[in-house]
Design an enzyme around this catalytic site. Structure first.
Site, PDB file in Angstrom:
ATOM      1  N   LEU A 101      42.249  83.132  66.791  1.00  0.00           N
ATOM      2  CA  LEU A 101      43.812  83.050  66.865  1.00  0.00           C
ATOM      3  C   LEU A 101      44.195  83.670  65.483  1.00  0.00           C
ATOM      4  CD1 LEU A 101      44.098  79.678  68.149  1.00  0.00           C
ATOM      5  CD2 LEU A 101      44.823  81.400  69.423  1.00  0.00           C
ATOM      6  N   ASP A 102      45.470  83.851  65.438  1.00  0.00           N
ATOM      7  CA  ASP A 102      45.856  84.564  63.959  1.00  0.00           C
ATOM      8  C   ASP A 102      46.143  83.559  63.261  1.00  0.00           C
ATOM      9  OD1 ASP A 102      46.382  86.967  65.206  1.00  0.00           O
ATOM     10  OD2 ASP A 102      48.413  86.512  65.697  1.00  0.00           O
ATOM     11  N   ILE A 103      46.097  83.817  62.033  1.00  0.00           N
ATOM     12  CA  ILE A 103      46.418  82.553  60.811  1.00  0.00           C
ATOM     13  C   ILE A 103      47.300  81.547  61.002  1.00  0.00           C
ATOM     14  CG2 ILE A 103      47.565  84.073  59.288  1.00  0.00           C
ATOM     15  CD1 ILE A 103      46.073  82.710  57.009  1.00  0.00           C
ATOM     16  N   THR A 105      48.828  80.951  64.136  1.00  0.00           N
ATOM     17  CA  THR A 105      48.687  80.074  65.234  1.00  0.00           C
ATOM     18  C   THR A 105      47.780  79.132  65.172  1.00  0.00           C
ATOM     19  OG1 THR A 105      49.133  82.292  66.258  1.00  0.00           O
ATOM     20  CG2 THR A 105      48.234  80.737  67.843  1.00  0.00           C
ATOM     21  N   HIS A 184      47.757  90.481  69.124  1.00  0.00           N
ATOM     22  CA  HIS A 184      48.928  90.068  68.917  1.00  0.00           C
ATOM     23  C   HIS A 184      49.617  90.009  70.162  1.00  0.00           C
ATOM     24  CE1 HIS A 184      49.230  90.429  64.088  1.00  0.00           C
ATOM     25  NE2 HIS A 184      48.232  89.807  64.559  1.00  0.00           N
TER      26      HIS A 184
END
Length: 231
Positions: A101-103, A105, A184
């Site tokens: 997961l993105d930072i 999210t 993304h």
């Protein structure tokens, strides 16, 4: 397993340094100081370093984590704290995220040291579904669900996204299920239809749903049923 290899794994050091620690009388097996780096370690042995127990690992490990914002899913990042901070496990550095997961999210992250198992989650060939709770900047358009069901064109990509399912909860909160893992992807899908994601939370990977009892930063082992569901 050789004692020096086990100590090296546990301490995150080289075999040479592990051997030096063993020869320095810092390692005990079943309460006895062992100075032989080649000592054959058995599963039933109780090992300690400077009096602190070291747990032996038997077989692969599987966990679910409720990831908070501000942490990255890589195991080593010079600029940001990683999700390994939350995992109070022996040799936690050997665990990796099966689908990052993105930072910014939040939500479900699966952590394991079983590479084949995680590949079945991340490989495009397996079409593993992921469900996200999405908060939008603007009210969702009436035709967004239909567009996602057909596939949308992402910026700088040739192929349309695979069909995705959109459930509208409120005008600015939706639940999106996708079966791909493009870079993304969720944010770019909404950008493709003229909207912007302001919050993103992963609820599900395959048949594994984030445990509602886990607060952000908490984790638990997966059940046998959850582990077996991937495959």
């Amino acid at each position: 397993m050789r004692l020096d290899k086990f100590i090296a794994q546990q301490l995150g050091v080289s075999r040479a340094i592990a051997g030096r620690e063993i020869r320095g009388n810092r390692v005990t097996v079943d309460g006895d100081i062992i100075k032989n780096a080649a000592f054959k370690l058995l599963p039933e042995h109780a090992v300690a370093y400077d009096g602190n127990p070291l747990a032996q690992q038997h077989g692969p490990r599987y966990f679910m984590l409720n990831k908070p914002q501000g942490y990255v899913c890589s195991t080593d990042d010079p600029d940001h704290p990683t999700v390994l901070y939350f995992l109070d496990e022996p040799v936690a550095y050997k665990l990796h995220a099966a689908g990052r997961l993105d930072i910014d999210t939040t939500g479900l992250v699966l952590m394991t040291d079983d590479g084949q198992w995680s590949h079945r989650i991340t490989s495009p060939r397996h079409h593993c579904e992921k469900t996200y709770l999405v908060t939008l900047e603007s009210p969702v358009a009436d035709d967004t669900a239909a567009q996602f069901a057909k596939g949308v064109q992402l910026h700088n990509e040739k192929d349309l996204t695979k069909p995705a399912t959109l459930e509208v909860i409120t005008p600015v909160q939706v639940r999106l299920t996708i079966s791909e893992g493009r870079y993304h992807q969720v944010k770019r899908m909404f950008a493709a239809v003229g909207n912007r994601v302001v919050e993103l939370h992963r609820e599900r990977i395959g048949a594994i749903t984030l445990d509602e009892n886990l607060a952000p930063g908490e984790y638990r082992p997966l059940t046998e049923e959850e582990i077996a569901s991937v495959g």
